[in-house]
Design an enzyme around this catalytic site. Structure first.
Site, PDB file in Angstrom:
ATOM      1  CD  GLU A 123      -2.835  -1.183   2.539  1.00  0.00           C
ATOM      2  OE1 GLU A 123      -2.862   0.011   3.194  1.00  0.00           O
ATOM      3  OE2 GLU A 123      -3.497  -2.050   2.704  1.00  0.00           O
ATOM      4  CD  GLU A 190      -9.998  -0.943  -0.265  1.00  0.00           C
ATOM      5  OE1 GLU A 190      -8.853  -1.266  -0.271  1.00  0.00           O
ATOM      6  OE2 GLU A 190     -10.956  -1.147   0.608  1.00  0.00           O
TER       7      GLU A 190
HETATM    8  O1  KIV Z   1      -6.592  -7.503   1.552  1.00  0.00           O
HETATM    9  C1  KIV Z   1      -7.400  -7.289   0.805  1.00  0.00           C
HETATM   10  O2  KIV Z   1      -8.341  -7.922   0.688  1.00  0.00           O
HETATM   11  C2  KIV Z   1      -7.177  -6.220  -0.296  1.00  0.00           C
HETATM   12  C3  KIV Z   1      -8.268  -5.984  -1.370  1.00  0.00           C
HETATM   13  C4  KIV Z   1      -9.544  -5.119  -0.476  1.00  0.00           C
HETATM   14  C5  KIV Z   1      -7.896  -5.424  -2.337  1.00  0.00           C
HETATM   15  O3  KIV Z   1      -6.192  -5.394  -0.245  1.00  0.00           O
END
Ligand code: KIV
Length: 272
Positions: A123, A190
């Site tokens: 991220e 997201e």
């Molecule tokens: O951890 C997860 O499930 C994610 C998705 C929401 C993209 O990062």
């Protein structure tokens, strides 16, 4: 229902990039264990994400923050053992890559070596670009994740839609461009406005995969437990339930318990 790309034997990061070029939408789902990963792979999904959402749906934590690298490696290796066709991407969990590039490199190398996964996801925007560049130069494919980044939930203080004002929208565009320049093969975005996702997707040459980001992304991702209706407490509007497995499972377990108590299970044909 048509199964996407049944003819392709193994989906790679190259395949995923080509899918954007040939305007084919990318279908991605999470999985955390062998049995479900096998089913999802057989169904023809393009990318299986071993998401740090395992922290929520597998371990019952309120956020993705507590899950550890060892736990992600356990889930990742279980999924990889099941998958024959899909690209498998494993999330680097909170605290295993943000502090410096060396830590990120060590964490990503452990994931690649110990799970057999094909890529990692992490991220962060522009500020993660130099770390991503180092990972990519070391031969580790990286998927970015921008917009609502759940590992930063305590900083956001809310799960509300991100980048709905101009300043944040401009920053998100810079983030997407920086991640592309750093060598990401794809980016997850997201919970942002659909019009902004459309602009982002048109501005980068790598696939933009949306969750709560509207129809103009190059692909979509959902958490498997949400779309199968196993987990029904979390109900944002971007989730479409394709099955209601919660009631199916509770019904089956209730029937089993009743059969045990009434001694109708096991019957003669179920005994040795
Ligand atoms: O951890 C997860 O499930 C994610 C998705 C929401 C993209 O990062």
């Amino acid at each position: 229902m048509a199964t996407p790309h049944k003819s392709i034997s193994r989906i790679t990061t190259y395949t995923i990039r080509q899918m954007k070029k040939s305007e084919q939408k990318i279908a991605m789902l999470t999985a955390y264990d062998f049995s479900f990963a096998q089913l999802i792979d057989q169904a023809g999904i393009d990318i299986i994400l071993v998401g740090d959402s395992a922290s929520n749906v597998m371990a019952g934590h309120e956020t993705t923050v507590p899950i550890t690298l060892d736990q992600m490696i356990y889930h990742g290796a279980s999924v990889v053992r099941a998958v024959k066709r899909a690209l498998v991407v494993v999330d680097l969990p909170f605290g295993t890559y943000q502090t410096n590039t060396e830590l990120a490199m060590q964490s990503a190398i452990r994931v690649m070596k110990e799970t057999g996964a094909h890529a990692v996801k992490l991220e962060g925007g522009e500020y993660m670009a130099s770390t991503i560049l180092s990972l990519v130069q070391a031969g580790i494919p990286v998927m970015g994740h921008i917009g609502l980044t759940p590992q930063s939930i305590y900083q956001f203080g809310t799960y509300k839609t991100r980048a709905s004002n101009e300043t944040e929208a401009e920053q998100l565009m810079k983030d997407a461009l920086a991640l592309e320049a750093a060598g990401c093969f794809a980016i997850v975005v997201e919970k942002i406005p659909s019009a902004l996702a459309q602009k982002l997707a048109a501005s980068i040459s790598i696939p933009l995969i949306g969750i709560g980001a509207g129809p103009y992304c190059d692909g979509q991702v959902l958490v498997m437990h949400d779309m199968l209706g196993i987990q029904t407490d979390f109900t944002p509007r971007f989730i479409r339930q394709y099955a209601q497995l919660q009631s199916v499972i509770i019904g089956a377990v209730q029937q089993y318990a009743a059969d045990v108590k009434s001694q109708s299970f096991p019957n003669q044909s179920e005994c040795y």
